[in-house]
Design an enzyme around this catalytic site. Structure first.
Site, mmCIF file in Angstrom:
data_model
loop_
_atom_site.group_PDB
_atom_site.id
_atom_site.type_symbol
_atom_site.label_atom_id
_atom_site.label_comp_id
_atom_site.label_asym_id
_atom_site.label_seq_id
_atom_site.Cartn_x
_atom_site.Cartn_y
_atom_site.Cartn_z
ATOM 1 N N ARG A 119 -2.523 -6.199 -8.098
ATOM 2 C CA ARG A 119 -1.380 -6.831 -7.818
ATOM 3 C C ARG A 119 -1.481 -8.060 -8.939
ATOM 4 O O ARG A 119 -1.130 -7.989 -9.894
ATOM 5 C CB ARG A 119 -1.484 -7.791 -6.349
ATOM 6 N N SER A 176 -2.831 -7.472 3.329
ATOM 7 C CA SER A 176 -2.707 -7.288 4.765
ATOM 8 C C SER A 176 -3.412 -8.924 5.466
ATOM 9 O O SER A 176 -2.925 -9.131 6.583
ATOM 10 C CB SER A 176 -4.040 -6.499 5.162
ATOM 11 N N LYS A 214 -16.940 -6.861 7.437
ATOM 12 C CA LYS A 214 -15.704 -7.356 7.892
ATOM 13 C C LYS A 214 -15.324 -7.406 9.333
ATOM 14 O O LYS A 214 -15.887 -6.194 9.864
ATOM 15 C CB LYS A 214 -14.581 -6.737 7.095
ATOM 16 N N HIS A 267 0.920 -1.329 -0.182
ATOM 17 C CA HIS A 267 -0.050 -0.062 -0.018
ATOM 18 C C HIS A 267 0.874 1.212 0.088
ATOM 19 O O HIS A 267 0.626 2.225 -0.559
ATOM 20 C CB HIS A 267 -0.838 0.081 1.238
HETATM 21 P P1 ADP Z 1 -9.958 -3.356 -0.016
HETATM 22 O O1 ADP Z 1 -10.671 -4.260 0.859
HETATM 23 O O2 ADP Z 1 -10.882 -2.182 -0.444
HETATM 24 O O3 ADP Z 1 -9.316 -4.457 -1.081
HETATM 25 P P2 ADP Z 1 -7.222 -3.273 0.881
HETATM 26 O O4 ADP Z 1 -6.717 -2.317 2.074
HETATM 27 O O5 ADP Z 1 -6.915 -4.764 1.005
HETATM 28 O O6 ADP Z 1 -8.679 -2.717 0.817
HETATM 29 O O7 ADP Z 1 -6.505 -2.603 -0.467
HETATM 30 C C1 ADP Z 1 -6.693 -1.414 -0.849
HETATM 31 C C2 ADP Z 1 -5.951 -1.081 -2.287
HETATM 32 O O8 ADP Z 1 -4.808 -1.521 -2.351
HETATM 33 C C3 ADP Z 1 -6.720 -2.303 -3.226
HETATM 34 O O9 ADP Z 1 -6.638 -1.354 -4.694
HETATM 35 C C4 ADP Z 1 -5.698 -3.160 -3.418
HETATM 36 O O10 ADP Z 1 -5.771 -4.052 -4.572
HETATM 37 C C5 ADP Z 1 -4.505 -2.586 -3.145
HETATM 38 N N1 ADP Z 1 -3.410 -3.243 -2.709
HETATM 39 C C6 ADP Z 1 -3.325 -4.206 -1.394
HETATM 40 N N2 ADP Z 1 -2.104 -4.815 -1.419
HETATM 41 C C7 ADP Z 1 -1.314 -4.255 -2.674
HETATM 42 C C8 ADP Z 1 0.004 -4.654 -2.799
HETATM 43 N N3 ADP Z 1 0.923 -5.241 -2.348
HETATM 44 N N4 ADP Z 1 0.426 -3.976 -4.036
HETATM 45 C C9 ADP Z 1 -0.360 -3.015 -4.661
HETATM 46 N N5 ADP Z 1 -1.792 -2.759 -4.201
HETATM 47 C C10 ADP Z 1 -2.285 -3.329 -3.228
#
Ligand code: ADP
Length: 166
Positions: A90, A128, A41, A17
């Site tokens: 990703r 995460s 969630k 992130h």
């Molecule tokens: P959500 O529940 O909205 O998917 P996340 O916190 O898991 O929330 O992710 C927020 C955004 O960050 C999403 O667009 C996700 O694809 C992106 N994201 C999560 N991990 C990574 C990573 N390792 N590299 C790039 N983008 C990521």
């Protein structure tokens, strides 16, 4: 001035992130990170804790702000005057879901557009959920999240274990 929002759960924020945040902050005049209050969630960290963690993790980036929101990302974007939603991609598996969401958002709010930033290769596996799973089984998560978050996760998991033993 172009304002962009980066909505997500961030439970907790990872180096993946943070990489997207740094790159989006270069592209837009202001980046507002929105921590989603999602009642479906059960997160490890509360919304307030996630906002505090993100604020600390991004304190060195001048044009980044962090806040929380409930409801639709497009409403959040409009409320803060943003024309752009940033999302990270990703693996190809992210693509289907993200494209569908972007197209739905476009229908709901044609004035707001979504931009996707591809993950830097070294973070393409990182989520995460994986970080929490590895931490739960005592694995080393220092390559996944900043040091102070490693400690926050440990504290949270220990507090949870104590609660479960009661
Ligand atoms: P959500 O529940 O909205 O998917 P996340 O916190 O898991 O929330 O992710 C927020 C955004 O960050 C999403 O667009 C996700 O694809 C992106 N994201 C999560 N991990 C990574 C990573 N390792 N590299 C790039 N983008 C990521």
């Amino acid at each position: 001035m172009t304002i962009a929002v980066y909505p997500g759960t961030f439970d907790p924020v990872t180096f993946g992130h943070l990489d997207i945040i740094q790159r989006a902050a270069h592209l837009y005049d202001k980046l507002i990170i929105g921590v989603l209050h999602n009642s479906e969630k059960t997160p490890l960290f509360s919304v307030k804790e996630r906002v505090n963690i993100l604020t600390k993790a991004t304190e060195d980036i001048a044009n980044v702000e962090v806040c929380s929101f409930e409801g639709l990302s497009v409403d959040f974007a409009r409320n803060v005057g943003a024309k752009v939603i940033v999302r990270g991609l990703r693996l190809i598996t992210d693509f289907e879901y993200e494209l569908q969401m972007a197209q739905t958002n476009r229908k709901l709010a044609p004035d707001v557009d979504t931009t996707f930033l591809y993950t830097s290769l070294q973070y393409s596996y990182l989520s995460s959920t994986t970080v929490k799973e590895v931490a739960r089984f005592g694995g080393d998560i220092r390559e996944f999240v900043p040091g102070f978050i490693v400690e926050e996760i440990k504290k949270k998991l220990e507090a949870g274990d104590k609660e479960n033993r009661k």
